[in-house]
Enzyme design. Structure first.
Site, mmCIF file in Angstrom:
data_model
loop_
_atom_site.group_PDB
_atom_site.id
_atom_site.type_symbol
_atom_site.label_atom_id
_atom_site.label_comp_id
_atom_site.label_asym_id
_atom_site.label_seq_id
_atom_site.Cartn_x
_atom_site.Cartn_y
_atom_site.Cartn_z
ATOM 1 N N LYS A 21 -5.815 12.494 -0.378
ATOM 2 C CA LYS A 21 -6.350 12.904 0.932
ATOM 3 C C LYS A 21 -6.941 14.310 0.878
ATOM 4 O O LYS A 21 -7.795 14.672 1.683
ATOM 5 C CB LYS A 21 -5.258 12.799 2.001
ATOM 6 C CG LYS A 21 -4.817 11.352 2.252
ATOM 7 C CD LYS A 21 -3.582 11.240 3.123
ATOM 8 C CE LYS A 21 -3.210 9.771 3.340
ATOM 9 N NZ LYS A 21 -1.888 9.566 3.923
ATOM 10 N N TYR A 71 -10.210 3.827 1.200
ATOM 11 C CA TYR A 71 -8.881 4.431 1.351
ATOM 12 C C TYR A 71 -7.889 3.859 0.328
ATOM 13 O O TYR A 71 -7.162 4.610 -0.345
ATOM 14 C CB TYR A 71 -8.367 4.229 2.795
ATOM 15 C CG TYR A 71 -6.967 4.751 2.957
ATOM 16 C CD1 TYR A 71 -6.713 6.116 3.007
ATOM 17 C CD2 TYR A 71 -5.878 3.884 3.000
ATOM 18 C CE1 TYR A 71 -5.417 6.606 3.102
ATOM 19 C CE2 TYR A 71 -4.584 4.355 3.099
ATOM 20 C CZ TYR A 71 -4.360 5.718 3.150
ATOM 21 O OH TYR A 71 -3.067 6.198 3.235
ATOM 22 N N VAL A 109 3.365 9.313 -2.050
ATOM 23 C CA VAL A 109 4.549 8.470 -2.282
ATOM 24 C C VAL A 109 4.699 8.026 -3.741
ATOM 25 O O VAL A 109 5.695 7.400 -4.100
ATOM 26 C CB VAL A 109 4.610 7.228 -1.346
ATOM 27 C CG1 VAL A 109 4.891 7.634 0.085
ATOM 28 C CG2 VAL A 109 3.358 6.374 -1.445
#
Ligand code: GLN
Length: 303
Positions: free
Chosen positions: A66, A187, A257
């Protein structure tokens, strides 16, 4: 300052705790990662790299991506980006839907999933082949080719029900311009990029160099944009743990993550730690410990 002995020592102290936390299990490619791994690497503003532990092992960068997509969108879209995305910490988990309805489809910030999907939409509008443009930018920053992990990207798409919901929800408010599947394809692919701690420390060094490319000195983002990226990392880069990170570490950080965390000491260095075991906020448990030790031992923090 001599950093190599410091990071060697951090890796040695944390060796006893390798395996702590819970590895992300929502897709098989992440669930099968050996939890006992730990890597740390740093890159100084003048390009010196130090590394310890499993610093050359590639892992799934996930939400660290991001940072790169936001930098690219700042470059292509400029201030118009902020018509669609806020700059406030959310205080909610990264994949939360709740605020989005109250706030009419405008995500709180670019680092929660909704915000990153809105950034992806801007990139799809701005770049003829946004996937390739993003990959080329990250590869150029770290000085080596990087790639999407197609297995991870396919699993993200197959299980990304919340992200699909977030994208459609924003679209219903007229805040996504492009085809939702195209936006999500970008994404899911950006999340799947595999990189090592050394590669990530290098690739984020522009953030400790006022936006200057770590290898050729060209402008990746302007000095003002680099400052804003660091500000957003500090306030929003670790989701609802951003306050705890600021309190314990005091550096702009961005986590994923996959267990990676990137941290920046403005005007000094960039740093990446990786250990796959996560805490309940989705941040690497040992990664956070390592950064806390680094800040304590070096006295480096923005405060
Ligand atoms: N692929 C994950 C998701 O979209 C990334 C989340 C993260 O790293 N925090 O939910």
């Amino acid at each position: 300052m001599e950093f190599q002995p410091i990071i060697d020592d951090i890796a040695a102290v944390l060796a006893a705790e390798r395996g702590a936390g819970r590895v992300a299990s929502y897709i098989p490619a992440l669930a099968r990662v050996d939890p006992a791994q730990f890597g740390i690497a740093l890159c100084t503003g003048d390009g010196r790299v130090c590394a310890a532990g499993d610093a050359d092992v590639p892992f799934s960068i996930q939400s660290i991506s991001k940072l790169f997509s936001l930098a690219l969108a700042m470059r292509h879209v400029g201030d118009a980006l902020w018509q669609r995305i806020g700059r406030e910490p959310s205080g909610n988990p990264f994949n939360s839907l709740v605020q989005l309805e109250w706030e009419q489809g405008v995500p709180r910030n670019p680092f929660i999933n909704a915000g990153a999907i809105a950034v992806a939409d801007r990139l799809v509008s701005a770049c003829p082949d946004a996937r390739a443009t993003l990959l080329a930018m990250v590869g150029s920053l770290c000085g080596e080719a990087v790639a999407f992990d197609e297995e991870v990207a396919a699993s993200e798409a197959a299980t990304g029900f919340r992200n699909i919901a977030l994208a459609n929800f924003m679209r219903s408010f007229g805040k996504i311009d492009n085809d939702v599947d195209t936006v999500l394809d970008l994404y899911f692919h950006q999340c799947s990029v595999a990189m090592s701690c050394v590669q990530l420390a290098r690739a984020t060094a522009f953030l400790c160099r006022d936006g200057a490319h770590p290898l050729d000195g060209s402008t990746v983002v302007t000095e003002r944009q680099a400052r804003r990226l660091n500000a957003l990392m500090l306030t929003c880069g670790t989701y609802d743990a951003a306050g705890e990170f600021a309190f314990r570490i005091g550096l702009p950080c961005k986590s994923g993550v996959g267990g990676g965390i990137v941290a920046v000491v403005p005007d000094r260095l960039s740093l990446c730690v990786w250990s796959p075991g996560l805490d309940q906020t989705g941040n690497s448990l040992l990664g956070m410990r390592a950064l806390e030790m680094f800040a304590a031992r070096t006295g480096l923090s923005v405060f």
